[in-house]
Design a protein around this motif. Structure first.
Motif, short mmCIF file in Angstrom:
data_model
loop_
_atom_site.label_atom_id
_atom_site.label_comp_id
_atom_site.label_asym_id
_atom_site.label_seq_id
_atom_site.Cartn_x
_atom_site.Cartn_y
_atom_site.Cartn_z
N LEU A 126 0.73 -4.89 -12.02
CA LEU A 126 -0.32 -4.42 -11.69
C LEU A 126 -0.09 -3.12 -11.88
N PRO A 127 -1.69 -2.36 -12.70
CA PRO A 127 -1.91 -0.62 -12.11
C PRO A 127 -1.65 -0.37 -11.34
N GLU A 128 -1.99 0.99 -10.41
CA GLU A 128 -1.56 0.97 -9.58
C GLU A 128 -2.37 0.90 -8.25
N PRO A 129 -4.11 1.34 -9.16
CA PRO A 129 -5.16 0.90 -8.01
C PRO A 129 -5.47 0.13 -7.68
N LEU A 130 -4.77 -1.19 -8.47
CA LEU A 130 -4.74 -2.87 -8.20
C LEU A 130 -3.30 -3.42 -7.11
N ARG A 131 -3.07 -2.40 -6.51
CA ARG A 131 -1.60 -3.06 -5.62
C ARG A 131 -2.21 -2.82 -4.89
N GLY A 132 -1.70 -3.48 -3.56
CA GLY A 132 -1.80 -3.08 -2.29
C GLY A 132 -0.49 -2.32 -1.34
N PRO A 133 -0.68 -1.65 0.09
CA PRO A 133 0.08 -1.47 0.64
C PRO A 133 1.61 -1.62 0.60
N VAL A 134 1.45 -3.32 0.35
CA VAL A 134 2.31 -3.93 0.61
C VAL A 134 3.46 -4.65 -0.54
N GLN B 170 -4.68 -7.08 2.72
CA GLN B 170 -3.62 -8.08 3.49
C GLN B 170 -3.59 -8.89 4.35
N ALA B 171 -4.69 -8.70 4.95
CA ALA B 171 -4.86 -9.70 6.10
C ALA B 171 -5.14 -11.56 5.34
#
Length: 717
Positions: free
Chosen positions: A663-671, A598-599
C-alpha cells in the motif's frame, strides 16, 4: 316518497355567421391582460377556435329576437376574429362555434361574463415546462415552439431547461415545497443526483436562497471568468471536448466549465509550451505554475538587465505620444470631468507608452546560464513571465585568484561547452515536465502529487465508511464521542439536537472508485435498507417502525447512517479564510480517521485496493515505482525493472505487486505502516518472485546468465 332531483339542462351550441355577432357591452374585461389580440388572432389562424363563444340572442323593442347575438363571454376571441375578417383572412359569413343561452334567462349577462373569466384555472408552470419538452421531443425546434406561442426563443430555452431538472424536484415544486426561483437555481447543473443531494442538504435549513443553491451546485466547476479559462480560451476548451453550462435566468459571466480536469490539462499544456519557448533563451531552470504564493522569489538574486534600445522610429513615436498627452492634460486642466473621447484617448496613450517601457531586457549570457524564470497566469488570463532569478546554490564561487567572471568562475555550467545553451529544467506545479528525464537526474523520492493523495484518501474514506457500517459497536462509540464533545465542550449554537450526519462529497476520485468492493457493499446495504424503511410517509410511522426494530437491526441501521459522516479525505489546508479546513483541522481529521481505521480493523488490501497503472503506478515517478516494487517484491525484482521505460515499468510493477499486499503511504494506518515496513524490510530470500524473475542459486553460471538474459527480455516486453 323520494323527491325527484331536477335535471340540469345545458345550453345548446350551434354555428352562427360572424356578421350576426356583436360584442356585448356587459363584458367585464376592461383592462388588457395576457397575450395581445393580434397574437390570439395568429393562434386562431394556426389552430382554429379552440374555445366556443358564449352568446345570447338580442331582443328588439317589440320583444322578439332580431337574429343578432351579443357576446358577453369571449370578447377577446371576438376581437381576434374581427381582426382576421378585416385582414381578409376570414369571411364575414364564416360560421363561428357558439354556446347559445336563452334570451330570457334569470342569470344576468354580467354574471356570465364574470364567471367565464374568473373560473378559468391557469395552467401550472410545471405543466407548461413539460408540454414544451414534449413538443421538442416530437420534432419541433425551439424556434418553431417560440413562433407557435408568440414568445422569445430565450423563453422557450428557459422553460426547457426547467423541464430538465430532476423529476423528484419537480414533484417538490408541484407540491409547493420549493419556489420557482429555487427551481431555476437547480438548472445550473444537469446532474440529477447532485441536484437531489443539494436539496436534501438544505431542505431543512434556513439557507435555502437561490444563490446558495447555485454556489453548492457549482463548487466543483470552474467559472468562465476564472483566469485559467481566460488563459486557455473558451474556444480551445470546447474544441477539446469541454462543456460549458449557462445559467439562463441570471448573469453568469460566461457560465461554468464542467470539466476542470480537462481545463487543468489544457492549462498545463499551454504553460509547458510557453516554458519550452523561453527555454531556448538558455536559462538554467524554469518553474511553471498557475500562480505562485506571495514571496516565492524571496532569497533569490534578481538579475539587472539592459532594456533593448528604441529604434529611431519608436523614439519619435514615443515622444509624439508624450507631447499629445501633455497637450490634452493642459487643455482640460480646469475641467472637473473630461469628455468621453478625450478620456478614452488618454487611456490609449497610457497603454502605448507602457508598451514602450515594457520592452525586452538583455541579460549577460553568463548570468542566464545560472538563472531561472517563473511563469504563471496573470489575473487577466495572460502569461506572466518573470525572468532572471538566481538561487543561492547557483551563485558563481568566489575566485581566490581575483580573476574576473570570464575565467573558470562558474559562468559555464559543468558539462556544457563554452558558447552552447544548456537545456532548462522545467517544473510544472512542482513536478518535472519530463518525468523520465527527472528520474535520470536524481534518485530522490519526492512527495506524492496532491491530486493523487486526494484520490487515494477517497478510496480510504469509502472503505472506512463500509468498515464502520459493519461494526455497530464502533459506530456507537464514534457517535457518542461526537455527542460528548458537543455536550461537554465549548458551547455551540443550534437546535434541539446538534447531531447530524453530513454526507461527505468526494470531489476528486479515480474512475474505478465507483466499482470498488467498498462502494458496491455500501450501495447494496443502502438499497436493502431503503426497501424496508417507510420513507415518504408521515414521521410518526417512521418513528413507530424504528421503535419496533430489534436491537441488532437498530444497531446495524445506526452504524450504516453514522458511516455516511466519515471523512478521511485529504484536502489542501486553507488558513486564510473560512472556506476549507485549517492545518490543525486536517491533522485532527486524519488522526481520527487513523483511530477509526485501527478500531474497525480496516485493511485496504482486504477491502480490494491494488496498485495499478491507473490509480498509482502511472501517476508517480520512476523512483517511486522502483521503491514500491522494492518494498512489495524485494530488491531483486526492483533491479530487474530498473532499465525499463516508465510506461513499461509501471505495467510490470502492477503485475509484480498484484498479490503483494503493498500500500502507498496515504493508505497505511499507523499500525499498518510499522507492520508493513517490518515486512518490506525482510531479506530478499523471503520474497516470492515470479518464475521468470526468480534465479536458481544451485544452477551453474551459464544457466544463471541465460536466465538473466531471458528475464530481462520478458520484463522489457
Amino acid at each position: 316518497m323520494a323527491t325527484a332531483v331536477q335535471k340540469i339542462t345545458l345550453a345548446s351550441s350551434r354555428d352562427i355567421p360572424f356578421n350576426k355577432l356583436a360584442l356585448s357591452q356587459s363584458n367585464v374585461r376592461r383592462v388588457k391582460a395576457g397575450i395581445s389580440v393580434e397574437e390570439l388572432a395568429e393562434s386562431i389562424a394556426r389552430r382554429g377556435l379552440i374555445q366556443s363563444l358564449h352568446v345570447r340572442p338580442i331582443i328588439g323593442d317589440d320583444g322578439t329576437e332580431t337574429g343578432m347575438f351579443e357576446v358577453p363571454a369571449g370578447g377577446r376571441r371576438f376581437r381576434a376574429l374581427e381582426l382576421l375578417v378585416r385582414q381578409k383572412r376570414l369571411a364575414k359569413t364564416a360560421p363561428v362555434p357558439c354556446v347559445v343561452s336563452e334570451a330570457g334567462a334569470d342569470i344576468l349577462i354580467d354574471e356570465v361574463s364574470l364567471a367565464e373569466n374568473i373560473e378559468r384555472a391557469p395552467l401550472h408552470p410545471l405543466d407548461q415546462f413539460r408540454a414544451f419538452l414534449a413538443l421538442r421531443e416530437k420534432g419541433m425546434t425551439e424556434e418553431a415552439i417560440a413562433a407557435a406561442f408568440f414568445v422569445d426563443v430565450k423563453v422557450v430555452r428557459q422553460r426547457l431547461r426547467l423541464a430538465s431538472v430532476s423529476p423528484a424536484l419537480h414533484e417538490t415544486y408541484a407540491e409547493d415545497g420549493m419556489t420557482l426561483e429555487q427551481l431555476m437555481a437547480f438548472t445550473v447543473t444537469e446532474d440529477h443526483a447532485r441536484q437531489e443531494q443539494v436539496w436534501e442538504a438544505i431542505r431543512d435549513n434556513w439557507a435555502q436562497e437561490p444563490w446558495q443553491i447555485r454556489r453548492m451546485l457549482t463548487e466543483t466547476t470552474v467559472p468562465a471568468s476564472d483566469k485559467r479559462a481566460a488563459f486557455v480560451g473558451i474556444e480551445a476548451y470546447e474544441a477539446a471536448g469541454g462543456y460549458i453550462l449557462r445559467d439562463l435566468f441570471q448573469q453568469d459571466e460566461g457560465g461554468w466549465l464542467q470539466d476542470p480536469v480537462l481545463l487543468d490539462r489544457l492549462v498545463g499544456e499551454k504553460l509547458k509550451a510557453e516554458a519550452e519557448a523561453i527555454a531556448a533563451e538558455g536559462w538554467k531552470w524554469i518553474e511553471v505554475a498557475v500562480s505562485f504564493p506571495y514571496g516565492h522569489d524571496h532569497g533569490l538574486r534578481e538579475l539587472v538587465g539592459t532594456p533593448v534600445d528604441l529604434t529611431e522610429e519608436e523614439q519619435a513615436a514615443c515622444e509624439a505620444l508624450r507631447e499629445e498627452y501633455d497637450q490634452l492634460e493642459a487643455e482640460y486642466a480646469g475641467d472637473d470631468d473630461l469628455p468621453d473621447e478625450v478620456d478614452q484617448r488618454l487611456g490609449e496613450i497610457e497603454e502605448a507608452l507602457a508598451a514602450f517601457e515594457d520592452r525586452p531586457v538583455i541579460y549577460d549570457p553568463a548570468e542566464i546560464a545560472r538563472a531561472g524564470v517563473f511563469i504563471c497566469i496573470d489575473g487577466d488570463g495572460s502569461a506572466m513571465i518573470e525572468r532572471g532569478f538566481v538561487r543561492p546554490e547557483d551563485e558563481a564561487p568566489a575566485d581566490p585568484e581575483g580573476e574576473d567572471g570570464d575565467g573558470a568562475g562558474g559562468a559555464v555550467p559543468d558539462g556544457a561547452e563554452p558558447g552552447s545553451h544548456q537545456r532548462a529544467v522545467i517544473t510544472i506545479g512542482g513536478e518535472p515536465s519530463d518525468p523520465e528525464e527527472e528520474d535520470d537526474e536524481t534518485d530522490a523520492i519526492k512527495p506524492l502529487p496532491e491530486r493523487l493523495v486526494i484520490e487515494l484518501t477517497a478510496h480510504r474514506t469509502l472503505a472506512l465508511c463500509d468498515a464502520l457500517a459493519s461494526n455497530p459497536r464502533i459506530a456507537m462509540t464514534a457517535l457518542l464521542h461526537k455527542l460528548v464533545l458537543d455536550c461537554f465542550g465549548p458551547p455551540v449554537s443550534g437546535c434541539a439536537l446538534q447531531a447530524r450526519v453530513h454526507d461527505v462529497h468526494l470531489p476528486v476520485q479515480s474512475p474505478e472508485l465507483g466499482d470498488s468492493p467498498s462502494a458496491q457493499a455500501i450501495d447494496e446495504r443502502h438499497e436493502a435498507w431503503k426497501r424496508d424503511i417507510p420513507l415518504g410517509q408521515d414521521d410518526d410511522r417512521l418513528w413507530d417502525w424504528l421503535d419496533q426494530l430489534d436491537q441488532a437491526s437498530r444497531h446495524a441501521l445506526l452504524a450504516h447512517c453514522v458511516s455516511f459522516g466519515v471523512n478521511a479525505l485529504y484536502e489542501r489546508p486553507n488558513p486564510y479564510s473560512g472556506n476549507g479546513v485549517s492545518q490543525q483541522g486536517l491533522d485532527r481529521r486524519m488522526h481520527e480517521a487513523d483511530r477509526l481505521a485501527q478500531a474497525t480493523g480496516l485493511d485496504l488490501v482486504e477491502a480490494g485496493w491494488k496498485p495499478t497503472v491507473g490509480n498509482y503506478l502511472g501517476r508517480v515517478t520512476k523512483t517511486r515505482i522502483i521503491e514500491a516494487v522494492r518494498e512489495g517484491a524485494g530488491d531483486h525484482a526492483a533491479e530487474l525493472i530498473g532499465h525499463l521505460k516508465k510506461g513499461d515499468m509501471a505495467k510490470e510493477a502492477e503485475r509484480l505487486l498484484a498479490d503483494s499486499g503493498w500500500l502507498p503511504e496515504p493508505l497505511r494506518g499507523p499500525v499498518d505502516a510499522e507492520a508493513k515496513d517490518d515486512a518490506f524490510g525482510q531479506d530478499d530470500d523471503g520474497v516470492a518472485l515470479p518464475a521468470f524473475l526468480a534465479g536458481d542459486d544451485d544452477d551453474d553460471d551459464e544457466t544463471a546468465s541465460a536466465d538473466d538474459e531471458a528475464t530481462q527480455t520478458v520484463a522489457a516486453e
